[in-house]
Design an enzyme around this catalytic site. Structure first.
Site, PDB file in Angstrom:
ATOM      1  N   HIS A 162      -7.283  -5.403  -1.095  1.00  0.00           N
ATOM      2  CA  HIS A 162      -6.254  -4.616  -0.814  1.00  0.00           C
ATOM      3  C   HIS A 162      -5.474  -5.027   0.506  1.00  0.00           C
ATOM      4  CE1 HIS A 162      -3.530  -1.262  -0.924  1.00  0.00           C
ATOM      5  NE2 HIS A 162      -3.851  -0.672   0.208  1.00  0.00           N
ATOM      6  N   SER A 171       0.931  -1.258   0.144  1.00  0.00           N
ATOM      7  CA  SER A 171       0.090  -0.140  -0.053  1.00  0.00           C
ATOM      8  C   SER A 171       0.865   1.237   0.004  1.00  0.00           C
ATOM      9  CB  SER A 171      -0.935  -0.196   1.197  1.00  0.00           C
ATOM     10  OG  SER A 171      -1.873   0.906   1.002  1.00  0.00           O
ATOM     11  N   ASP A 199       0.633  -4.270  -4.029  1.00  0.00           N
ATOM     12  CA  ASP A 199      -0.611  -3.465  -4.205  1.00  0.00           C
ATOM     13  C   ASP A 199      -0.417  -1.880  -3.640  1.00  0.00           C
ATOM     14  OD1 ASP A 199      -2.969  -3.391  -5.545  1.00  0.00           O
ATOM     15  OD2 ASP A 199      -4.324  -3.562  -3.474  1.00  0.00           O
TER      16      ASP A 199
END
Length: 359
Positions: free
Chosen positions: A286, A183, A210
């Site tokens: 996610h 992230s 991600d």
């Protein structure tokens, strides 16, 4: 105060006797999970060279020399939320260093909040932490410069201080060093690899899990990483980008997606030069790589902020396994698992979108 405690990983009890070589399963090494606190301004450190930030370390318990992976957590998450993932990776013969970046001034311990405003403040902050991460960028400040600097400091510390935290029979190989981030941590990893902050050690592999560079195209968090120029990342290392099919999907009408189009894995991979690979888990979200049980208020919100898959275990096994295969290929020169996955000759725990590799 700087201290270290160790605990044998409960889910690796059978790893030491296993002959399993599947990268998507727990490996043959029994692992130890170790927490290390950094120096406090009020207490004396008990570690000879304390790290710049608190660390969670997963490592094999057996004697040997092992490559290192630095794994950066996502925004407002705890490194402990990745304990199952890093133990999976460590069980295949790696030392995984997961720093705890600053996550804001608020702590989830109400006793640290001064009265008489304590209860009110705690309620306000509870609501604050239940807001979507995109809004938290606005409230808590979007700048990642401090996280980039602290990751560089941790990288520089590895050659000076890591060996003090390990038993003599476990040797870190700082010449075989990988960097990964999830992230916002993925953005920080790319920023560091792009020399936005100098380090004394050289990374040989970069993994974005991600990765997210802000709220939307044109709303990148500073310093921006994406340039929107194809193959513009001048990285002297192999790169793997892992994406999620549900990361760009809204959980509900109130919140935007956790990995919005325009600043997500697709955009990061488009700017990579060869060698690079892009793997996307079609039906997972996610935060599906985190531990099954993420404790506390922040832990609870990981199940309600982002669009999720049916369970976390398959995605976590996939991420752990593909990271091991990639590290084996580019740090140890053993690419058989990575090639088998790329060629569709190895069963993976999740359904993938078409795999794209360059170089």
């Amino acid at each position: 105060m700087s201290s270290a405690t160790t605990a044998t990983a409960a889910n690796t009890a059978d790893a030491a006797t296993s002959t399993q070589t599947n990268v998507f399963a727990i490996g043959r090494y029994k692992t130890v999970l170790q927490t290390v606190e950094t120096r406090s301004c009020t207490t004396k450190s008990t570690v000879a060279v304390p790290p710049p930030k608190p660390l969670l370390i997963a490592r094999p318990s057996e004697a040997g020399e092992y490559p290192i992976l630095v794994l950066l957590h996502g925004y407002l998450l705890y490194n402990s939320f990745y304990s199952q993932l890093i133990q999976h990776i460590a069980s295949h013969g790696f030392i995984v260093i997961a720093p705890q970046a600053n996550t804001g001034e608020y702590t989830e311990t109400p006793a640290l909040t001064p009265e008489p405003l304590g209860p009110i403040f705690h309620i306000q902050m509870s609501i604050y932490h239940m807001i979507h991460p995109c809004f938290l960028y606005i409230l808590a400040g979007p700048d990642t410069a401090d996280e980039i600097k602290s990751t560089a400091a941790i990288t520089n510390w590895l050659s000076e201080g890591l060996h003090y935290l390990l038993p003599p029979h476990v040797q870190p190989n700082i010449n075989k060093l990988g960097l990964a981030g999830h992230s916002r941590g993925g953005k920080v990893a790319f920023a560091l690899a792009l020399d936005k902050e100098a380090t004394s050690l050289k990374f040989s592999a970069l993994i974005g899990i991600d990765p997210v560079d802000g709220m939307d195209k044109g709303k990148q968090t500073p310093p921006p990483v994406l340039t929107y120029v194809p193959h513009s990342f001048d990285l002297d290392m192999a790169v793997m980008v892992i994406g999620t099919g549900l990361g760009e999907v809204k959980k509900n009408p109130l919140f935007p997606p956790c990995a919005p189009k325009g600043v997500n894995h697709e955009d990061f991979f488009n700017e990579c030069q060869e060698p690079a690979c892009h793997f996307v888990a079609k039906d997972y979200g996610h935060l599906d790589l985190l531990d099954d049980d993420t404790e506390g208020l922040r832990g609870k919100t990981t199940y309600c902020l982002c669009k999720n898959g049916k369970s976390r275990e398959p995605m976590r096994r996939f991420v752990g396994g593909i990271v091991v295969a990639f590290m084996n290929a580019y740090l140890l020169g053993d690419n058989k698992d990575l090639l088998a996955i790329k060629d569709g000759q190895k069963t993976v725990p999740v359904e993938l979108k078409p795999i794209v590799c360059i170089g």
